[in-house]
Design an enzyme around this catalytic site. Structure first.
Site, PDB file in Angstrom:
ATOM      1  N   GLU A  71       0.822  -1.218   0.000  1.00  0.00           N
ATOM      2  CA  GLU A  71       0.000   0.000   0.000  1.00  0.00           C
ATOM      3  C   GLU A  71       0.851   1.261   0.000  1.00  0.00           C
ATOM      4  O   GLU A  71       0.645   2.157  -0.809  1.00  0.00           O
ATOM      5  CB  GLU A  71      -0.940   0.004   1.222  1.00  0.00           C
ATOM      6  CG  GLU A  71      -1.712   1.306   1.328  1.00  0.00           C
ATOM      7  CD  GLU A  71      -2.780   1.326   2.406  1.00  0.00           C
ATOM      8  OE1 GLU A  71      -2.744   0.484   3.320  1.00  0.00           O
ATOM      9  OE2 GLU A  71      -3.662   2.195   2.311  1.00  0.00           O
ATOM     10  N   ASP A  91      -0.816  -4.981   3.125  1.00  0.00           N
ATOM     11  CA  ASP A  91      -1.350  -3.782   3.771  1.00  0.00           C
ATOM     12  C   ASP A  91      -0.733  -3.760   5.166  1.00  0.00           C
ATOM     13  O   ASP A  91      -1.079  -4.581   6.028  1.00  0.00           O
ATOM     14  CB  ASP A  91      -2.882  -3.833   3.852  1.00  0.00           C
ATOM     15  CG  ASP A  91      -3.446  -2.470   4.242  1.00  0.00           C
ATOM     16  OD1 ASP A  91      -2.693  -1.673   4.834  1.00  0.00           O
ATOM     17  OD2 ASP A  91      -4.629  -2.210   3.957  1.00  0.00           O
ATOM     18  N   ILE A  93      -0.924  -1.678   7.687  1.00  0.00           N
ATOM     19  CA  ILE A  93      -1.950  -1.439   8.718  1.00  0.00           C
ATOM     20  C   ILE A  93      -3.262  -1.218   7.984  1.00  0.00           C
ATOM     21  O   ILE A  93      -3.461  -0.183   7.337  1.00  0.00           O
ATOM     22  CB  ILE A  93      -1.615  -0.220   9.607  1.00  0.00           C
ATOM     23  CG1 ILE A  93      -0.270  -0.415  10.324  1.00  0.00           C
ATOM     24  CG2 ILE A  93      -2.739   0.013  10.630  1.00  0.00           C
ATOM     25  CD1 ILE A  93       0.112   0.687  11.304  1.00  0.00           C
ATOM     26  N   ASP A  94      -4.139  -2.203   8.051  1.00  0.00           N
ATOM     27  CA  ASP A  94      -5.458  -2.025   7.443  1.00  0.00           C
ATOM     28  C   ASP A  94      -6.392  -1.558   8.555  1.00  0.00           C
ATOM     29  O   ASP A  94      -6.452  -2.166   9.622  1.00  0.00           O
ATOM     30  CB  ASP A  94      -5.972  -3.330   6.825  1.00  0.00           C
ATOM     31  CG  ASP A  94      -7.251  -3.071   6.058  1.00  0.00           C
ATOM     32  OD1 ASP A  94      -7.246  -2.171   5.196  1.00  0.00           O
ATOM     33  OD2 ASP A  94      -8.254  -3.735   6.325  1.00  0.00           O
ATOM     34  N   THR A  96      -6.300   2.060   9.100  1.00  0.00           N
ATOM     35  CA  THR A  96      -5.381   3.086   9.624  1.00  0.00           C
ATOM     36  C   THR A  96      -6.135   4.136  10.442  1.00  0.00           C
ATOM     37  O   THR A  96      -5.652   4.588  11.486  1.00  0.00           O
ATOM     38  CB  THR A  96      -4.590   3.749   8.469  1.00  0.00           C
ATOM     39  OG1 THR A  96      -3.885   2.730   7.775  1.00  0.00           O
ATOM     40  CG2 THR A  96      -3.600   4.784   8.979  1.00  0.00           C
ATOM     41  N   ASP A 220      -6.165  -4.484   0.412  1.00  0.00           N
ATOM     42  CA  ASP A 220      -7.233  -4.672   1.417  1.00  0.00           C
ATOM     43  C   ASP A 220      -7.909  -6.039   1.243  1.00  0.00           C
ATOM     44  O   ASP A 220      -8.724  -6.434   2.084  1.00  0.00           O
ATOM     45  CB  ASP A 220      -8.324  -3.597   1.267  1.00  0.00           C
ATOM     46  CG  ASP A 220      -7.807  -2.179   1.460  1.00  0.00           C
ATOM     47  OD1 ASP A 220      -7.133  -1.937   2.467  1.00  0.00           O
ATOM     48  OD2 ASP A 220      -8.069  -1.323   0.597  1.00  0.00           O
TER      49      ASP A 220
HETATM   50  C1  LIP Z   1      -9.085   0.886   4.663  1.00  0.00           C
HETATM   51  C2  LIP Z   1     -10.028  -0.264   4.377  1.00  0.00           C
HETATM   52  C3  LIP Z   1     -11.416   0.102   4.806  1.00  0.00           C
HETATM   53  C4  LIP Z   1     -11.872   1.176   3.946  1.00  0.00           C
HETATM   54  C5  LIP Z   1     -10.945   2.361   3.994  1.00  0.00           C
HETATM   55  C6  LIP Z   1      -9.500   1.976   3.772  1.00  0.00           C
HETATM   56  P1  LIP Z   1      -6.475   1.321   5.027  1.00  0.00           P
HETATM   57  O1  LIP Z   1      -7.756   0.538   4.401  1.00  0.00           O
HETATM   58  O2  LIP Z   1      -9.703  -1.433   4.942  1.00  0.00           O
HETATM   59  O3  LIP Z   1     -12.304  -0.984   4.657  1.00  0.00           O
HETATM   60  O4  LIP Z   1     -13.176   1.541   4.253  1.00  0.00           O
HETATM   61  O5  LIP Z   1     -11.343   3.192   2.963  1.00  0.00           O
HETATM   62  O6  LIP Z   1      -9.270   1.627   2.431  1.00  0.00           O
HETATM   63  O7  LIP Z   1      -6.342   2.588   4.248  1.00  0.00           O
HETATM   64  O8  LIP Z   1      -6.748   1.587   6.463  1.00  0.00           O
HETATM   65  O9  LIP Z   1      -5.351   0.397   4.794  1.00  0.00           O
END
Ligand code: LIP
Length: 278
Positions: A71, A91, A93-94, A96, A220
């Site tokens: 990412e 990713d 940190i998914d 964030t 993601d």
């Molecule tokens: C997030 C996703 C989440 C989505 C956010 C973002 P990040 O990923 O997991 O579902 O709603 O828009 O994409 O940016 O925290 O890695």
């Protein structure tokens, strides 16, 4: 292309993800340095960058000929290209936004795709100590115990994870709100938790029956896809057709029947595709 040793890849990834988990577990308690990306609510912290660096450096040391889609590397200008070569899709940190607020619904997500198919998936929420894992053909696990989807088929009994996302494009916002309005009177409940990867893993463990989202990216989806399919779940495009990891749309359900019922109700939205598939 030489044969990929799935077990070895899994073991190396698991070890690195555990190390990354220590970093995230410590960092979530502290003040973060936050920058914005595509919008005011699309965030990145120094921890996202540090964890991605740590994972890519460990994996490339173990597998020098493997490719990467990360990412933060893509945000920094690298191309998002998925070929037949073994490709780690990361990713760091998914969720964030959740991490920034110290809300413990956040995870590290590492998926290995080979010949454009998922082979290994490791998803770790280090705050709640939930390690979701999968190797193709071997089932899905949470902290070493086998998990499976609920199998729910009844829309009226389904708990659904919708998502808000990070795009403030009025058409996208309208799509999100329209879908919540449509589904609310038809399903048992709706939630929006903030991590696509963890949403998919919660479908995998049978805690939720459906999750769907527009605007997410390959990172993601890559690991969560394997965890939920190995748990018996269905992953399709939001319109109900075949899932395409670069199309930035996902519908994940505990049964084919439920996936079909939901896809027919959804207002659709098509964001710009992620990179290229070669
Ligand atoms: C997030 C996703 C989440 C989505 C956010 C973002 P990040 O990923 O997991 O579902 O709603 O828009 O994409 O940016 O925290 O890695």
């Amino acid at each position: 292309m030489s044969e990929v040793d799935a077990q070895k890849c899994f073991d190396v990834a698991l070890d690195l993800v555990k190390q990354a988990g220590k970093v995230v577990r410590e960092a979530i308690k502290k003040k973060k340095n936050i920058e914005t990306k595509s919008s005011a609510v699309d965030l990145v912290t120094e921890s996202d960058k540090a964890v991605e660096k740590m994972l890519i450096s460990g994996l490339s040391e173990a597998f020098p000929d493997h490719q990467f889609i990360g990412e933060e590397s893509v945000s920094a200008g690298e191309k998002c290209v998925l070929t037949d070569q073994p490709t780690w899709i990361i990713d760091p940190i998914d969720g964030t936004m959740n991490f920034v607020h110290s809300f413990p619904y956040t995870c590290i997500s590492v998926g290995l795709w080979v010949k454009k198919e998922a082979l290994v998936g490791v998803v770790y929420n280090p705050v709640l100590e939930q390690m979701f894992t999968a190797i193709k053909g071997q089932g899905a696990f949470l902290n070493g115990e086998k998990i499976s989807v609920s199998g729910e088929t009844d829309l009226g009994q389904a708990l659904v994870f919708s998502e808000i996302g990070t795009s403030l494009d009025p058409e996208k916002v309208n799509t999100v709100l329209t879908n919540i309005t449509t589904l609310m009177p038809k399903v048992h409940g709706i939630r929006a938790m903030g991590s696509c990867t963890l949403n998919m893993c919660h479908v995998a463990m049978g805690g939720v029956d459906v999750c769907f989202e527009f605007g997410i990216h390959a990172w993601d989806l890559a690991a969560g896809y394997l965890v939920v399919t190995e748990a018996g779940g269905v992953v399709v495009d939001t319109e109900g057709g075949p899932f395409d990891i670069m199309r930035r749309r996902v519908l994940c359900a505990s049964s084919q029947e439920l996936a079909e019922k939901i896809s027919k109700l959804l207002k659709q939205y098509q964001p710009e595709r992620d990179g290229v598939t070669k």
